[in-house]
Design an enzyme around this catalytic site. Structure first.
Site, PDB file in Angstrom:
ATOM      1  CB  CYS A 116      44.162  32.624  48.665  1.00 46.07           C
ATOM      2  SG  CYS A 116      44.858  32.811  47.031  1.00 46.07           S
ATOM      3  CG  HIS A 249      40.139  31.808  48.438  1.00 44.76           C
ATOM      4  ND1 HIS A 249      40.237  33.049  47.841  1.00 44.76           N
ATOM      5  CD2 HIS A 249      41.010  31.004  47.774  1.00 44.76           C
ATOM      6  CE1 HIS A 249      41.141  33.002  46.878  1.00 44.76           C
ATOM      7  NE2 HIS A 249      41.611  31.769  46.804  1.00 44.76           N
ATOM      8  CG  ASN A 279      41.989  33.020  43.183  1.00 46.59           C
ATOM      9  OD1 ASN A 279      41.990  33.835  44.105  1.00 46.59           O
ATOM     10  ND2 ASN A 279      42.644  31.875  43.233  1.00 46.59           N
TER      11      ASN A 279
END
Ligand code: UT7
Length: 322
Positions: A116, A249, A279
């Protein structure tokens, strides 16, 4: 004369129609819209159809970023793709993307694997290539098909992730662009978030699915994100109150709220896409950046703070003048 890496244009791509929390319940996952929204802020995500890979999503996002930059593919002299869900073991997704873009100029192409935080890592590398004078125009992409690596029997992870891609074209410029970068890793935390399977002897050995200790990840994320944001700000000599937009993020709205609070930022200075995208790992930051730019909120001359944390553990921040 200082040379900066400046964003010329952004692009993004989400495959297919949004899949709502209610759709997941209808597919038989033992969850509820209420639980997912309350714990994560996620209402929907997108999934790539069968046969569509990270390089395909990267291609669409890259075409849009190139168009927004008025840049031709032949002008790109380096491609960096952040992905943890590559099309193949090899070649790199960046090399596959180069071919799909029809690039024939021999520009180098490489993948970055930092989950990520991948896009923050990739931007940091691109910044260093540009500042060193070796490259003039770099295509930086985050592209993921996390729907392929979630265990649909594990409700604690499968509801969180989605697929997508985002891209930027960076150009060497005398006008300010990336002002500071800070990246870190601590491999001793690999156990709390991983996809441990590997391919050997023609077989997948071990589980290929994402495994996460959500609460441990949550605590770690909140701690390191504010630390690394402070590090990037200090290194650029920019104050918290000079940040125009935080583009974090997008894993969980509660992590984002907590980071914004620690930076003294109201949520109306945060580009928030987790509700619609879920996500998307390495793709989430460039996707959110493009949403911010195309909605007219992010404007030229503003200070933008990007930050991410993910498996590894890896974490980092990029402070830039847009
Ligand atoms: O992108 C990389 C970084 N990743 C992250 O930043 C993720 C960080 N972690 C998180 O976002 C949160 O920890 C989660 C969203 C993953 C989980 O939220 P939580 O508030 O930490 O929940 P929990 O894991 O403590 O679970 C609470 C309860 C449990 O039930 P009991 O034991 O209290 O009866 C779970 O079984 O919620 C249950 N649960 C669910 N219920 C309905 C877990 N997943 C689900 C679900 N639907 N999908």
């Amino acid at each position: 004369m200082t040379i900066y890496a400046r964003i010329m244009g952004t692009g993004s791509y989400l495959p297919g129609d949004p899949v709502s929390n209610h759709d997941l319940v209808a597919r038989g996952i033992e969850t509820s819209d209420e639980w997912i929204v309350e714990r994560t802020g996620i209402s929907a995500r997108h999934y790539a159809p069968e046969g569509v890979f990270s390089s395909d999503l990267a291609l669409e996002a890259s075409k849009r970023a190139l168009e927004a930059s008025n840049c031709k593919v032949e002008d790109i002299d380096l491609i960096i793709v952040a992905t943890s869900t590559p099309d193949m073991v090899f070649p790199s997704t960046a090399a596959l993307l180069q071919n799909k873009l029809g690039m024939k100029n021999g520009a180098p192409a490489l993948d970055v694997q930092a989950v990520c935080s991948g896009f923050v890592y990739a931007l940091t590398l691109a910044d260093k290539f540009i500042r060193s004078g070796s490259n003039k125009r770099v295509l930086v992409v985050g592209a993921e098909v996390f729907s392929r690596v979630v265990d649909w029997n594990d409700r604690t992870t499968c509801v969180l992730f989605g697929d997508g891609a985002g891209a930027v074209v960076l150009e060497a410029s005398t006008e300010p662009g990336i002002l500071a970068t800070a990246i870190h890793a601590d491999g001793s935390y690999s156990e709390i978030l991983n996809a441990p399977g590997q391919v050997a002897g023609g077989q997948v050995c071990g589980s290929p699915f994402v495994k996460m200790d959500g609460q441990a990840v949550f605590k770690f994320a909140v701690k390191v994100l504010s630390e690394v944001a402070g590090e990037a700000l200090a290194s650029a000599g920019v104050k918290q109150e000079e940040i125009d937009w935080l583009v974090p993020h997008q894993a969980n709205v509660r992590i984002i709220q907590s980071t914004a609070r620690k930076l003294g930022l109201d949520m109306d200075k945060v580009i928030l896409t987790v509700g619609q995208h879920g996500n998307t790992s390495g793709a989430s930051i460039p996707l959110a950046l493009d949403v911010g730019v195309r909605s007219g909120r992010i404007q030229r001359g503003q200070n933008i703070l990007l930050e991410g944390v993910g498996g590894g553990f890896t974490w980092g921040a990029v402070l830039l003048r847009f």
